[in-house]
Design an enzyme around this catalytic site. Structure first.
Site, mmCIF file in Angstrom:
data_model
loop_
_atom_site.group_PDB
_atom_site.id
_atom_site.type_symbol
_atom_site.label_atom_id
_atom_site.label_comp_id
_atom_site.label_asym_id
_atom_site.label_seq_id
_atom_site.Cartn_x
_atom_site.Cartn_y
_atom_site.Cartn_z
ATOM 1 N N GLN A 1 -3.731 -21.767 18.972
ATOM 2 C CA GLN A 1 -4.577 -20.732 18.375
ATOM 3 C C GLN A 1 -4.554 -19.461 19.228
ATOM 4 O OE1 GLN A 1 -8.485 -22.362 17.512
ATOM 5 N NE2 GLN A 1 -7.582 -24.154 16.538
ATOM 6 N N CYS A 2 -4.120 -19.578 20.474
ATOM 7 C CA CYS A 2 -4.010 -18.388 21.338
ATOM 8 C C CYS A 2 -2.813 -17.562 20.885
ATOM 9 C CB CYS A 2 -3.774 -18.785 22.790
ATOM 10 S SG CYS A 2 -5.160 -19.623 23.516
ATOM 11 N N THR B 1 0.812 -1.216 0.000
ATOM 12 C CA THR B 1 0.000 0.000 0.000
ATOM 13 C C THR B 1 0.844 1.265 0.000
ATOM 14 O OG1 THR B 1 -1.718 -1.147 1.208
ATOM 15 C CG2 THR B 1 -1.793 1.234 1.319
ATOM 16 N N ASP C 1 0.206 -7.105 4.591
ATOM 17 C CA ASP C 1 -0.553 -8.364 4.696
ATOM 18 C C ASP C 1 0.332 -9.569 5.007
ATOM 19 O OD1 ASP C 1 -2.860 -6.982 4.199
ATOM 20 O OD2 ASP C 1 -3.156 -7.726 2.155
ATOM 21 N N ASP D 1 1.430 -6.501 -4.645
ATOM 22 C CA ASP D 1 0.647 -6.510 -3.410
ATOM 23 C C ASP D 1 1.186 -7.731 -2.653
ATOM 24 O OD1 ASP D 1 -2.625 -5.799 -2.492
ATOM 25 O OD2 ASP D 1 -1.535 -7.483 -1.610
ATOM 26 N N SER D 2 1.449 -7.600 -1.367
ATOM 27 C CA SER D 2 2.159 -8.683 -0.679
ATOM 28 C C SER D 2 1.345 -9.962 -0.545
ATOM 29 C CB SER D 2 2.663 -8.224 0.689
ATOM 30 O OG SER D 2 1.616 -8.175 1.617
ATOM 31 N N SER D 3 0.069 -9.919 -0.899
ATOM 32 C CA SER D 3 -0.702 -11.171 -0.908
ATOM 33 C C SER D 3 -0.190 -12.092 -2.011
ATOM 34 C CB SER D 3 -2.191 -10.885 -1.103
ATOM 35 O OG SER D 3 -2.620 -10.042 -0.055
HETATM 36 N N1 ASP Z 1 -2.679 -5.505 0.434
HETATM 37 C C1 ASP Z 1 -1.570 -4.700 0.850
HETATM 38 C C2 ASP Z 1 -0.318 -5.527 0.802
HETATM 39 O O1 ASP Z 1 -0.062 -6.289 1.686
HETATM 40 C C3 ASP Z 1 -1.792 -4.176 2.223
HETATM 41 C C4 ASP Z 1 -0.670 -3.300 2.753
HETATM 42 O O2 ASP Z 1 0.287 -2.988 2.096
HETATM 43 O O3 ASP Z 1 -0.755 -2.876 3.906
HETATM 44 O O4 ASP Z 1 0.432 -5.442 -0.138
#
Ligand code: ASP
Length: 353
Positions: free
Chosen positions: A275-276, A12, A89, A56-58
């Site tokens: 999961q905690c 972002t 992300d 985008d890091s996804s």
């Molecule tokens: N979707 C964006 C990413 O991870 C979110 C971010 O940068 O905060 O690339």
């Protein structure tokens, strides 16, 4: 003059709204710099390397982790520190992966990004970037790096990379590290928590580039079916991360325990993490985890999910035997786990969550 390499991967921080569709899309780094004229006033020699494509890091992958590690290795001697601009992300995954891949690190590798693009008036990007640069260049009186770790700087706090996770997608305070204290806090002064920062005197820097993603994740819930468990446990993988309840507990239904037992006997590694988000796995504390311990389930202590995934990829990539992997999973390699209950209880009392 302090020399810093900024590596821009996307996220972002460098995005703009596409005029047609309105969705956020990555920009090239030259356009980012135009938005931060303050950088010219810092007394550092800054060099920028942009990845292609900017993502985008996804869309992050282990292959890109290797490219990043190679870039740092190639230019390690030229720079005092490294700032990686990365989407939030999957930032904690990349920071965790690099913490394992970069052995004997004695220079800062500071990840940062932002929740709002750098061109927006209310952006958090400028502060994050400028303070990340300050941290990457900070030195001790003897000239050594103040934070020779892979870390994440976000919203006035510096975290150990392999202890943190993305906690909030709506606030500037995007990251937390509940099982380990913050390494620094930025207010009027930049205050370093030196006692919690790992230092590595006489370390030999070495980059590990082989990762193996033959892992799967079994996240438990009350009522999970036998088919669901079998599909994961018998999938074509070497290791399974089992996200359990509380202090590492699972159902004691015999079919479930048999499933795990068969998987281990057939050569799979099963790593138990909780999961905690605070506290740790304590195999054998309850009856509901005693059998797990007996059959050879590996204790993940207080490792984050992100650290567990990347540590397994790293250890599988090294080509070790299962016994050695199990032993190293339970060993603190890069500050990613506390395998000492008292230590965690201490941290629990002293960490704001
Ligand atoms: N979707 C964006 C990413 O991870 C979110 C971010 O940068 O905060 O690339």
């Amino acid at each position: 003059m302090t020399r810093i390499l900024i590596i821009y991967t996307g996220g972002t921080i460098g995005m703009v709204n596409d005029s047609g569709s309105g969705v956020l899309k990555p920009l090239d780094f030259g356009q980012i710099l135009e938005n931060v004229p303050e950088l010219n006033r810092l007394n550092y020699q800054i060099t920028v390397h942009s990845f292609h494509p900017i993502i985008d890091s996804s869309n992050m992958t282990p292959e890109i982790w290797v490219d990043l590690a190679e870039k740092i290795e190639e230019r390690y001697d030229e720079f005092d520190g490294f700032v990686i601009l990365h989407g939030s992300d999957t930032m904690a995954f990349t920071a965790s992966a690099l913490s394992f891949m970069l052995e004997g690190l004695n220079k800062p590798v500071v990840f940062t990004g932002s929740q709002l693009p750098i061109g927006q008036i209310r952006t958090d990007a400028k502060e994050n970037l400028i303070t990340a640069l300050e941290i990457a260049s900070a030195k001790l009186p003897d000239g050594k790096a103040r934070v020779p770790e892979v870390c994440i700087y976000f919203d006035f706090q510096l975290f150990r990379g392999n202890r943190s996770f993305k906690y909030n997608s709506a606030k500037f305070e995007a990251f937390r590290s509940p099982n380990y204290p913050v390494l620094a806090e930025a207010g009027v002064h930049l205050r370093f928590n030196d006692a919690s920062i790992r230092t590595c005197d006489d370390c030999v820097f070495k980059v590990h580039k082989r990762l193996n993603n033959a892992i799967a994740v079994l996240k438990l819930y009350p009522g999970i079916s036998r088919q669901a468990v079998e599909a994961i446990v018998h999938s074509d993988t070497r290791a399974i991360i089992m996200e359990t309840f509380g202090a590492g507990n699972t159902t004691t239904d015999q079919w479930f325990l048999d499933c795990l037992h068969i998987a281990i006997k057939s050569g799979k590694i099963i790593l138990d993490i909780s999961q905690c988000k605070v506290g740790m796995v304590e195999l054998g504390r309850y009856e509901t985890s005693r059998e797990l311990k007996n059959m050879g389930v590996v204790n993940g202590y207080d490792m984050t999910y992100e650290a567990a995934v990347t540590k397994l990829m790293f250890l599988l990539g090294r080509g070790f035997t299962n016994d050695r992997i199990a032993q190293l999973l339970e060993t603190n390699l890069r500050g990613e786990l506390s395998n000492n209950v008292n230590n965690t209880l201490y941290l629990k009392r002293n960490t704001l969550y």
